[in-house]
Design a protein around this motif. Structure first.
Motif, PDB file in Angstrom:
ATOM      1  N   PHE A 271      52.202  45.756  11.454  1.00  0.00           N
ATOM      2  CA  PHE A 271      53.237  44.805  11.835  1.00  0.00           C
ATOM      3  C   PHE A 271      53.514  43.915  10.641  1.00  0.00           C
ATOM      4  O   PHE A 271      52.577  43.459   9.963  1.00  0.00           O
ATOM      5  N   LEU A 272      54.789  43.653  10.362  1.00  0.00           N
ATOM      6  CA  LEU A 272      55.167  42.880   9.180  1.00  0.00           C
ATOM      7  C   LEU A 272      55.947  41.630   9.558  1.00  0.00           C
ATOM      8  O   LEU A 272      56.864  41.686  10.393  1.00  0.00           O
ATOM      9  N   HIS A 273      55.575  40.510   8.933  1.00  0.00           N
ATOM     10  CA  HIS A 273      56.401  39.313   8.933  1.00  0.00           C
ATOM     11  C   HIS A 273      57.201  39.336   7.628  1.00  0.00           C
ATOM     12  O   HIS A 273      56.616  39.360   6.533  1.00  0.00           O
ATOM     13  N   LEU A 274      58.518  39.333   7.731  1.00  0.00           N
ATOM     14  CA  LEU A 274      59.366  39.448   6.557  1.00  0.00           C
ATOM     15  C   LEU A 274      59.865  38.088   6.092  1.00  0.00           C
ATOM     16  O   LEU A 274      60.080  37.177   6.913  1.00  0.00           O
ATOM     17  N   ASP A 275      60.081  37.960   4.789  1.00  0.00           N
ATOM     18  CA  ASP A 275      60.672  36.752   4.221  1.00  0.00           C
ATOM     19  C   ASP A 275      62.090  36.600   4.778  1.00  0.00           C
ATOM     20  O   ASP A 275      62.923  37.498   4.617  1.00  0.00           O
ATOM     21  N   GLY A 276      62.338  35.481   5.429  1.00  0.00           N
ATOM     22  CA  GLY A 276      63.632  35.276   6.055  1.00  0.00           C
ATOM     23  C   GLY A 276      64.618  34.485   5.228  1.00  0.00           C
ATOM     24  O   GLY A 276      65.704  34.152   5.716  1.00  0.00           O
ATOM     25  N   SER A 277      64.298  34.186   3.979  1.00  0.00           N
ATOM     26  CA  SER A 277      65.163  33.328   3.172  1.00  0.00           C
ATOM     27  C   SER A 277      66.470  34.009   2.772  1.00  0.00           C
ATOM     28  O   SER A 277      67.428  33.333   2.402  1.00  0.00           O
ATOM     29  N   GLN A 278      66.524  35.357   2.865  1.00  0.00           N
ATOM     30  CA  GLN A 278      67.736  36.062   2.441  1.00  0.00           C
ATOM     31  C   GLN A 278      68.758  36.209   3.562  1.00  0.00           C
ATOM     32  O   GLN A 278      69.875  36.651   3.329  1.00  0.00           O
ATOM     33  N   THR A 280      69.153  38.291   5.753  1.00  0.00           N
ATOM     34  CA  THR A 280      69.510  39.676   6.046  1.00  0.00           C
ATOM     35  C   THR A 280      68.232  40.418   6.426  1.00  0.00           C
ATOM     36  O   THR A 280      67.117  39.903   6.256  1.00  0.00           O
ATOM     37  N   LEU A 281      68.399  41.624   6.908  1.00  0.00           N
ATOM     38  CA  LEU A 281      67.264  42.454   7.262  1.00  0.00           C
ATOM     39  C   LEU A 281      67.313  43.762   6.469  1.00  0.00           C
ATOM     40  O   LEU A 281      68.398  44.294   6.237  1.00  0.00           O
ATOM     41  N   PRO A 282      66.162  44.271   6.052  1.00  0.00           N
ATOM     42  CA  PRO A 282      66.168  45.575   5.386  1.00  0.00           C
ATOM     43  C   PRO A 282      66.524  46.679   6.374  1.00  0.00           C
ATOM     44  O   PRO A 282      66.321  46.546   7.580  1.00  0.00           O
ATOM     45  N   ALA A 283      67.046  47.763   5.851  1.00  0.00           N
ATOM     46  CA  ALA A 283      67.398  48.896   6.701  1.00  0.00           C
ATOM     47  C   ALA A 283      66.151  49.641   7.137  1.00  0.00           C
ATOM     48  O   ALA A 283      65.142  49.687   6.410  1.00  0.00           O
ATOM     49  N   HIS A 303      65.269  40.734  14.258  1.00  0.00           N
ATOM     50  CA  HIS A 303      65.148  39.281  14.100  1.00  0.00           C
ATOM     51  C   HIS A 303      64.688  38.723  15.442  1.00  0.00           C
ATOM     52  O   HIS A 303      65.433  38.753  16.419  1.00  0.00           O
ATOM     53  N   HIS A 304      63.453  38.237  15.471  1.00  0.00           N
ATOM     54  CA  HIS A 304      62.871  37.716  16.711  1.00  0.00           C
ATOM     55  C   HIS A 304      63.284  36.267  16.906  1.00  0.00           C
ATOM     56  O   HIS A 304      63.348  35.488  15.949  1.00  0.00           O
ATOM     57  N   TRP A 305      63.533  35.901  18.166  1.00  0.00           N
ATOM     58  CA  TRP A 305      64.059  34.561  18.456  1.00  0.00           C
ATOM     59  C   TRP A 305      63.076  33.458  18.124  1.00  0.00           C
ATOM     60  O   TRP A 305      63.474  32.309  17.896  1.00  0.00           O
ATOM     61  N   GLU A 306      61.768  33.771  18.047  1.00  0.00           N
ATOM     62  CA  GLU A 306      60.765  32.756  17.695  1.00  0.00           C
ATOM     63  C   GLU A 306      60.146  33.012  16.323  1.00  0.00           C
ATOM     64  O   GLU A 306      59.960  32.076  15.542  1.00  0.00           O
ATOM     65  N   MET A 307      59.818  34.263  16.008  1.00  0.00           N
ATOM     66  CA  MET A 307      59.083  34.584  14.779  1.00  0.00           C
ATOM     67  C   MET A 307      59.969  34.850  13.574  1.00  0.00           C
ATOM     68  O   MET A 307      59.479  34.939  12.452  1.00  0.00           O
ATOM     69  N   GLY A 308      61.273  34.998  13.780  1.00  0.00           N
ATOM     70  CA  GLY A 308      62.149  35.333  12.676  1.00  0.00           C
ATOM     71  C   GLY A 308      62.143  36.830  12.399  1.00  0.00           C
ATOM     72  O   GLY A 308      61.902  37.639  13.296  1.00  0.00           O
ATOM     73  N   PRO A 309      62.388  37.249  11.145  1.00  0.00           N
ATOM     74  CA  PRO A 309      62.468  38.679  10.841  1.00  0.00           C
ATOM     75  C   PRO A 309      61.102  39.360  10.905  1.00  0.00           C
ATOM     76  O   PRO A 309      60.138  38.908  10.277  1.00  0.00           O
ATOM     77  N   GLN A 333      64.883  43.114  -2.303  1.00  0.00           N
ATOM     78  CA  GLN A 333      63.457  43.140  -2.020  1.00  0.00           C
ATOM     79  C   GLN A 333      63.115  42.021  -1.044  1.00  0.00           C
ATOM     80  O   GLN A 333      63.673  40.925  -1.112  1.00  0.00           O
ATOM     81  N   TYR A 334      62.199  42.334  -0.120  1.00  0.00           N
ATOM     82  CA  TYR A 334      61.759  41.368   0.881  1.00  0.00           C
ATOM     83  C   TYR A 334      60.234  41.287   0.830  1.00  0.00           C
ATOM     84  O   TYR A 334      59.558  42.320   0.963  1.00  0.00           O
ATOM     85  N   ALA A 335      59.706  40.095   0.635  1.00  0.00           N
ATOM     86  CA  ALA A 335      58.261  39.924   0.718  1.00  0.00           C
ATOM     87  C   ALA A 335      57.818  40.114   2.159  1.00  0.00           C
ATOM     88  O   ALA A 335      58.529  39.738   3.105  1.00  0.00           O
ATOM     89  N   ALA A 336      56.646  40.713   2.337  1.00  0.00           N
ATOM     90  CA  ALA A 336      56.167  41.012   3.688  1.00  0.00           C
ATOM     91  C   ALA A 336      54.669  40.775   3.776  1.00  0.00           C
ATOM     92  O   ALA A 336      53.910  41.221   2.916  1.00  0.00           O
ATOM     93  N   ALA A 337      54.259  40.073   4.822  1.00  0.00           N
ATOM     94  CA  ALA A 337      52.839  39.891   5.123  1.00  0.00           C
ATOM     95  C   ALA A 337      52.489  40.792   6.295  1.00  0.00           C
ATOM     96  O   ALA A 337      53.200  40.822   7.298  1.00  0.00           O
ATOM     97  N   GLN A 338      51.393  41.527   6.185  1.00  0.00           N
ATOM     98  CA  GLN A 338      51.048  42.508   7.212  1.00  0.00           C
ATOM     99  C   GLN A 338      49.982  41.995   8.178  1.00  0.00           C
ATOM    100  O   GLN A 338      49.101  41.225   7.810  1.00  0.00           O
TER     101      GLN A 338
END
Length: 361
Positions: A271-278, A280-283, A303-309, A333-338
């Motif tokens: 499961f990934l939390h994506l950097d939401g500063s852009q 947009t969402l990756p494909a 895009h989750h209503w509470e957690m973001g991308p 590029q999107y930074a992602a924490a797993q």
């Protein structure tokens, strides 16, 4: 004939993207729809799902011999999940199953229904079973709530994230996020779908964007998204709900047992939390990069209503669970924490006294 849901005629309905283009992505306010769905105040049009029926006195014993789940004692109204595997243990078909005492209802992705029907027809031999693709006659509606107005209808209750008898959990968490998303899929005659949904008091129609965001947050794999032609159930933590490790023989059982007892699945779901500063969402399908090399791919994103991308991804088993990842989508590029779903040491349970792996609770 290409199917289009009658609910796309509702005000504000916007068609989804493939493979969900036959139903609505949203009805004008996707975040509100997602919030209401999470609170049990919305229903999702899943009428593009495939529905296959199996009737006859041998239906459960026959399906039991073919698939990964123990179905011999499936009680009327009891829901389960089962897999039809290749000899190599790879997932060919995945079915939600509920039996009403006379008919076994198999709910699948829409594209799977014709192939599953054909495959089952070839496996009938002399047994007393009849198989039919009834997707044109029956629609599916999803919700996190038990809907009183649908009382008496056939309903599939998602066993995820429970660990059934004969199942095995690979995920390491004590409180699984899937517990926050109970899920029910109701079978409705296609001819009355629009009336059944618009006539519900206290429920708002929600689109696939809402349903997918909650599914991803629950770590729930979806066929055609988290799976490909090489996927084995261990990689997606499907051993907990779709596989019975102590049942009789079925195609693919040897691989399932060998990887579980003696080996490791080559890939694992994260499961990934994506950097939401852009903004947009990756494909879906974008590469996952660690230390300069591609180690996996994005399989679902929302895009989750509470957690973001957020996203689900399948990566190589060897990827360090603490590693910071990058998602490469064309030039973005999107930074992602797993967060670990299936740990690197999944499998090889013979002789193990401790570790991530857990049997039925």
């Amino acid at each position: 004939m290409t199917y289009t849901s009658p609910l796309l005629s509702l005000p504000g309905a916007v068609p989804g993207g493939a493979p969900d283009e036959a139903v609505a992505a949203h009805y004008g306010d996707p975040f509100r729809e997602q919030r209401l769905l999470a609170q049990g105040q919305a229903v999702v049009d899943l009428s593009h799902r495939g529905v296959v029926t199996v009737t006859g006195p041998d239906r459960l014993s026959w399906l039991n011999t073919l698939s990964s789940q123990l179905l011999l004692k499936l009680a009327p109204g009891e829901a389960s999940e089962t897999l039809l595997l290749s000899v190599q243990g790879r997932i060919d078909f995945s079915a939600r199953i509920v039996d009403d005492g006379a008919t076994a209802w198999l709910i699948v992705e829409g594209a799977e229904a014709p192939g599953l029907t054909e495959w089952l027809q070839r496996m009938k031999f002399m047994l007393r079973v009849e198989i039919a693709d009834v997707s044109a006659d029956w629609a599916v509606v999803g919700s996190v709530a038990r809907i009183d107005a649908f009382e008496g209808r056939t309903v599939w209750a998602d066993p995820w994230p429970g660990v059934g008898a004969g199942g095995f959990a690979y995920s390491a968490v004590e409180s699984h996020p899937g517990l926050e998303r109970p899920w029910f899929e109701y079978l409705i005659p296609q001819v009355s779908l629009l009336e059944a949904v618009t006539g519900l008091e206290g429920y708002t129609p929600a689109g696939m964007m809402a349903a997918e965001a909650l599914r991803i947050a629950a770590w729930r794999p979806r066929v055609g998204f988290e799976t490909d032609d090489k996927t084995i159930p261990h990689e997606l933590d499907l051993m907990r709900t779709a596989v019975h490790l102590a049942k009789g023989c079925y195609k693919g059982q040897e691989t399932v047992a060998r990887v579980h007892n003696l080996g490791h699945p080559p890939r694992r779901l994260v499961f990934l939390h994506l950097d939401g500063s852009q903004h947009t969402l990756p494909a879906r399908g974008s590469g996952i990069v660690a230390e300069g090399r591609t180690v996996g791919r994005i399989t679902s994103v929302a895009h989750h209503w509470e957690m973001g991308p957020i996203a689900l991804a399948v990566v190589k088993r060897s990827v360090d669970p603490s590693a910071r990842l990058l998602v490469q989508d064309a030039d973005e590029q999107y930074a992602a924490a797993q967060e670990v779903i299936v740990p690197p040491d999944a499998g090889q349970v013979v002789g193990r006294a401790t570790g991530f792996l857990k049997g039925p609770r």
